[in-house]
Design a protein around this motif. Structure first.
Motif, short mmCIF file in Angstrom:
data_model
loop_
_atom_site.label_atom_id
_atom_site.label_comp_id
_atom_site.label_asym_id
_atom_site.label_seq_id
_atom_site.Cartn_x
_atom_site.Cartn_y
_atom_site.Cartn_z
N PHE A 222 0.82 -1.20 0.00
CA PHE A 222 0.00 0.00 0.00
C PHE A 222 0.86 1.26 0.00
O PHE A 222 0.64 2.18 -0.81
N TYR A 223 1.83 1.32 0.90
CA TYR A 223 2.63 2.55 1.04
C TYR A 223 3.48 2.80 -0.21
O TYR A 223 3.61 3.93 -0.67
N ASP A 224 4.01 1.74 -0.76
CA ASP A 224 4.80 1.88 -1.98
C ASP A 224 3.93 2.39 -3.14
O ASP A 224 4.32 3.27 -3.89
N ALA A 225 2.73 1.83 -3.25
CA ALA A 225 1.81 2.28 -4.31
C ALA A 225 1.40 3.73 -4.10
O ALA A 225 1.31 4.52 -5.05
N LEU A 226 1.15 4.11 -2.84
CA LEU A 226 0.76 5.48 -2.54
C LEU A 226 1.86 6.47 -2.90
O LEU A 226 1.62 7.48 -3.57
N LEU A 227 3.08 6.17 -2.47
CA LEU A 227 4.19 7.11 -2.70
C LEU A 227 4.57 7.21 -4.18
O LEU A 227 5.10 8.23 -4.61
N ASN A 228 4.28 6.16 -4.92
CA ASN A 228 4.63 6.15 -6.34
C ASN A 228 3.44 6.40 -7.26
O ASN A 228 3.50 6.11 -8.46
N ASP A 229 2.37 6.91 -6.68
CA ASP A 229 1.21 7.38 -7.43
C ASP A 229 0.55 6.29 -8.28
O ASP A 229 0.05 6.56 -9.37
N ARG A 230 0.55 5.07 -7.76
CA ARG A 230 -0.13 3.99 -8.45
C ARG A 230 -1.57 3.93 -7.90
O ARG A 230 -1.91 3.11 -7.06
N LYS A 231 -2.36 4.83 -8.40
CA LYS A 231 -3.69 5.09 -7.83
C LYS A 231 -4.61 3.87 -7.88
O LYS A 231 -5.38 3.63 -6.94
N GLU A 232 -4.56 3.12 -8.95
CA GLU A 232 -5.46 1.97 -9.06
C GLU A 232 -5.12 0.90 -8.03
O GLU A 232 -6.01 0.27 -7.45
N GLU A 233 -3.82 0.69 -7.79
CA GLU A 233 -3.42 -0.29 -6.77
C GLU A 233 -3.88 0.16 -5.39
O GLU A 233 -4.35 -0.64 -4.58
N VAL A 234 -3.73 1.45 -5.11
CA VAL A 234 -4.18 1.99 -3.83
C VAL A 234 -5.68 1.77 -3.67
O VAL A 234 -6.16 1.31 -2.62
N ARG A 235 -6.44 2.09 -4.73
CA ARG A 235 -7.88 1.93 -4.67
C ARG A 235 -8.28 0.48 -4.42
O ARG A 235 -9.17 0.18 -3.61
N GLU A 236 -7.62 -0.46 -5.11
CA GLU A 236 -7.93 -1.88 -4.93
C GLU A 236 -7.61 -2.36 -3.51
O GLU A 236 -8.35 -3.16 -2.93
N LEU A 237 -6.50 -1.89 -2.96
CA LEU A 237 -6.14 -2.27 -1.60
C LEU A 237 -7.15 -1.71 -0.60
O LEU A 237 -7.49 -2.37 0.39
N TYR A 238 -7.64 -0.51 -0.86
CA TYR A 238 -8.70 0.03 -0.02
C TYR A 238 -9.94 -0.86 -0.09
O TYR A 238 -10.52 -1.25 0.92
N GLU A 239 -10.35 -1.18 -1.30
CA GLU A 239 -11.58 -1.94 -1.51
C GLU A 239 -11.50 -3.35 -0.93
O GLU A 239 -12.45 -3.84 -0.31
N ASN A 240 -10.35 -4.01 -1.13
CA ASN A 240 -10.23 -5.42 -0.78
C ASN A 240 -9.77 -5.69 0.64
O ASN A 240 -10.10 -6.75 1.21
N VAL A 241 -9.00 -4.76 1.23
CA VAL A 241 -8.39 -5.05 2.52
C VAL A 241 -8.62 -3.95 3.55
O VAL A 241 -9.21 -4.18 4.61
N ILE A 242 -8.17 -2.76 3.25
CA ILE A 242 -8.06 -1.71 4.27
C ILE A 242 -9.42 -1.25 4.79
O ILE A 242 -9.67 -1.23 6.00
N LEU A 243 -10.32 -0.90 3.89
CA LEU A 243 -11.62 -0.41 4.34
C LEU A 243 -12.47 -1.50 5.00
O LEU A 243 -13.14 -1.23 6.01
N PRO A 244 -12.48 -2.74 4.49
CA PRO A 244 -13.22 -3.79 5.21
C PRO A 244 -12.72 -4.01 6.63
O PRO A 244 -13.53 -4.18 7.55
#
Length: 310
Positions: A222-244
């Protein structure tokens, strides 16, 4: 102990305090928790802090935990301790931290009383002057520094960072944009991954990760995707793991601690789903919900799916 006046950066490990069925600290489980965080490249270890049920351990237990952490870490990464509450206890814990070679401490709020800024300043000053260890100011509950008081406090070189657990973004902007890189800025919000995108632009380059105690590779991803502006990966991690997981966390008070233990138990780490009052253990239904999320997360993001440090 390091004399470097710099706060840790990156993803910070906050071990829990495992208790056995008799209610005593399970030292073997605590040792494994710390080792697991080191094996997964967490950038610092914060022992006996909020997630470690700092409020519920005795001075004797606290000292054994600090001694274990500094010994196991063996200077691989910085070790910080939690000090706070009653001033006498805070000073005693600061001395214990210094005695066992910690790099610094996270200063939690004083007990109960909501003091004026001058009183808060004097509380922190007393702790700072008691040792030469680094100190990180923890903004939360009844200990929230405004700009003028924080400016006075950072005249002490021991103050290396500020950890925010409040989420007042107006205050965060005022502090970060006025004080700048004099301090390290740490996101200490509950389930900090949820809010980290709002903190990074302000200069926050560090956060405490509850889920790193059981799915640290996902914290890293997550942090690597966030810092490197990989927005779709961040969104998927939110949807699949972090927000649940965050939705489960919010169902009961105290789950910020006990849900970590449940997650660790789910992946097979030696920790029982036991806590000390007033925190309550995770209810069976919520445990099952977390188990489903973790199983899905490990299936979609296998443990060997590692990303390089940014």
């Amino acid at each position: 102990m390091s004399n470097e006046r710099k706060a840790p950066t990156g993803i910070l490990g906050f071990p829990i305090t495992p208790f056995n069925e008799s209610g005593n600290i399970d030292e073997k489980a605590l040792s494994r928790n710390i080792e697991f965080l080191l094996e997964n490249d967490l950038e610092a270890i914060f022992i006996a802090c909020g997630s470690g049920e700092f409020n519920a351990v005795s001075i004797k237990e606290y000292e054994s935990m600090v001694e274990m952490a500094t010994s196991l870490v063996d200077k691989k990464v910085p070790v910080y301790t939690g000090v706070g509450g009653n001033l006498s206890d805070a000073l005693a814990k600061a001395q214990i931290s210094s005695k066992h070679g910690a790099d610094g401490y996270l200063v939690l709020p004083p007990y109960l009383i909501e003091g004026e800024q001058d009183g808060l300043y004097e509380y922190y000053k007393s702790i700072l002057l008691s040792t030469d260890l680094n100190a990180i100011v923890y903004q939360r509950a009844n200990a929230i520094f405004q700009l003028d008081a924080l400016k006075r406090l950072i005249e002490f070189p021991q103050v290396v960072g500020l950890k925010d657990g409040v989420g007042n973004m107006e205050l965060n902007i005022e502090l970060t944009q006025t004080i700048g890189n004099r301090l390290g800025w740490l996101n200490g919000m509950p389930m900090a991954e949820v809010t980290m995108p709002a903190y990074v632009p302000l200069g926050y380059n560090s956060y405490s990760s509850a889920i790193s105690n059981y799915i640290p590779h996902i914290s890293r991803h997550f942090y690597d995707a966030l810092l490197n502006d990989r927005k779709e990966e961040v969104r998927e991690l939110y949807e699949n793991v972090i927000l649940p997981i965050n939705r489960i966390r919010k169902q009961r008070k105290g789950y910020a601690v006990s849900l970590i233990k449940a997650g660790m138990e789910i992946i097979g780490l030696p920790v029982a789903n036991t806590v000390r009052p007033p925190i309550v253990p995770v209810e069976k239904e919520h445990y099952k919900q977390l188990e489903k999320v973790v199983d899905k997360a490990l299936e979609k993001y296998p443990v060997d799916h590692r990303v390089a440090h940014s």
